[in-house]
Design an enzyme around this catalytic site. Structure first.
Site: not given
Ligand SMILES: NC(=O)c1ccc[n+]([C@@H]2O[C@H](COP(=O)([O-])OP(=O)(O)OC[C@H]3O[C@@H](n4cnc5c(N)ncnc54)[C@H](O)[C@@H]3O)[C@@H](O)[C@H]2O)c1
Length: 325
Positions: A116, A73, A233, A165, A144
């Protein structure tokens, strides 16, 4: 003459296939079992950082012999994209024939990345959460926040979601969407604490930050609850993480790498990798009162567990565009 072809699958093609979350969770569990038995090849992911800041483009290769899956990927995350009206995460996945090495398909990876990650939470929860868990707390109501709940619903008798949120409108859209699509009672809450206290399953999915905002304090996560730290974290005060009786991750070497570059500076000792829970090498939850956590970092293996399902379903349904190699 070269008559070799590969299948190109756009984002719309991938989404149109109708793969179920139950199929994705099953594929992820199979992959974690293989990983637990040391049968997955997954080198560390190299990255480049165009424009600096938090921008990244990562290469994530993996080979899972048992699933006959091999590929890579190539995924970008550009935080400034939102201001441009563009998605934060974009990218492509190349699936290769594990026998010949030939490229079989090039597909958009956004949908796979979304599902995933939720499925990896569910697999960890299967071993770490109470089976009767029915209330989920979600902090960060984006992609997510949706896929994690959808995957947890495959394995747990979910009834209610407490949704927080920073952007209240995003939480409102989430409540409409998740309430309707998954048939759950979604309660939009005003404070992060209300999405943690009283919940059996907690998913933090806001932005990943090198300097955590540490909002979730010790004493918020209930005895007997499970938490998935999708945003690393960032959300958790160290004292809150240290309350965990069992702190797990999907890959210890990758966790150590992230610690080396500034993340996860004060976390509990790792009890097990998710793969070790699946194979039974390490125990999962042992009592109803334990607090358990997983910090899944997201592995190339997760994507390669799903990609063959996407390819097979597309071929079966005649979806996508065949291109000459
Ligand atoms: N660990 C993993 O495998 C993995 C995989 C994919 C994404 N991620 C991470 O997951 C997170 C979410 O990704 P996504 O694709 O859902 O993003 P997204 O942009 O679709 O959603 C993020 C949401 O969080 C909100 N937000 C921002 N700051 C906040 C806070 N302090 N408290 C509550 N809500 C808040 C935003 O308004 C938004 O609605 C990102 O940090 C991304 O990097 C991790």
């Amino acid at each position: 003459m070269n008559d070799k072809k590969l299948l190109y699958l756009s984002q719309a093609d991938v989404e149109s296939l109708g793969l179920s979350m139950a199929e994705i969770v099953k594929a992820l569990e199979a992959a974690f079992r293989e990983k637990g038995q040391g049968r997955v090849e997954m080198p560390p992911k190299p990255g480049i950082h165009p424009g600096g800041g938090d921008n990244f483009i990562h290469a994530m290769p993996a080979y899972i012999p048992a699933l006959q899956s091999a590929g890579v990927k190539w995924v970008s995350g550009f935080p400034g994209n939102q201001a441009r009206g563009l998605p934060y995460i974009t990218g492509l996945l190349i699936l290769n024939d594990a026998e010949t090495g030939l490229p079989l398909a090039v597909m958009d990876c956004v949908w796979i990345t979304g599902v995933r990650t939720g499925a990896a939470t569910a697999v960890a929860a299967k071993y770490l959460a109470r089976p009767d868990s029915s209330v989920a707390g979600v902090l960060g109501c984006g992609v997510q926040g949706r896929t994690n709940v959808e995957a947890l619903q495959v394995l747990f008798p979910l009834e209610r979601v407490m949704a927080y949120d920073l952007d209240r409108e995003a939480a409102g859209r989430y409540a409409d969407d998740v309430g309707q699509r998954l048939g759950l009672d979604v309660v939009v809450v005003d404070t992060p604490r209300e999405a943690v206290a009283g919940c059996d399953l907690v998913v933090t999915a806001g932005p990943i930050l090198k300097k955590p905002h540490c909002t979730i304090q010790a004493g918020w996560l209930e005895a007997g609850a499970f938490a998935s730290l999708v945003d690393f974290d960032s959300y958790w005060h160290p004292a809150a993480m240290h309350e965990a009786d069992k702190f797990c991750t999907d890959d210890v070497p990758q966790l150590r790498h992230y610690q080396g570059v500034g993340y996860f500076q004060d976390i509990p000792e790792v009890h097990a990798e998710v793969g070790e829970l699946v194979t039974g090498q390490k125990p999962g939850r042992e009592t109803p009162a334990e607090r358990t956590m997983t910090a899944n970092l997201g592995l190339a293996m997760d994507d390669m567990a799903v990609a063959p399902l996407v390819y097979q379903r597309a071929v079966e349904h005649g979806i996508g565009t065949w291109l000459p190699l």
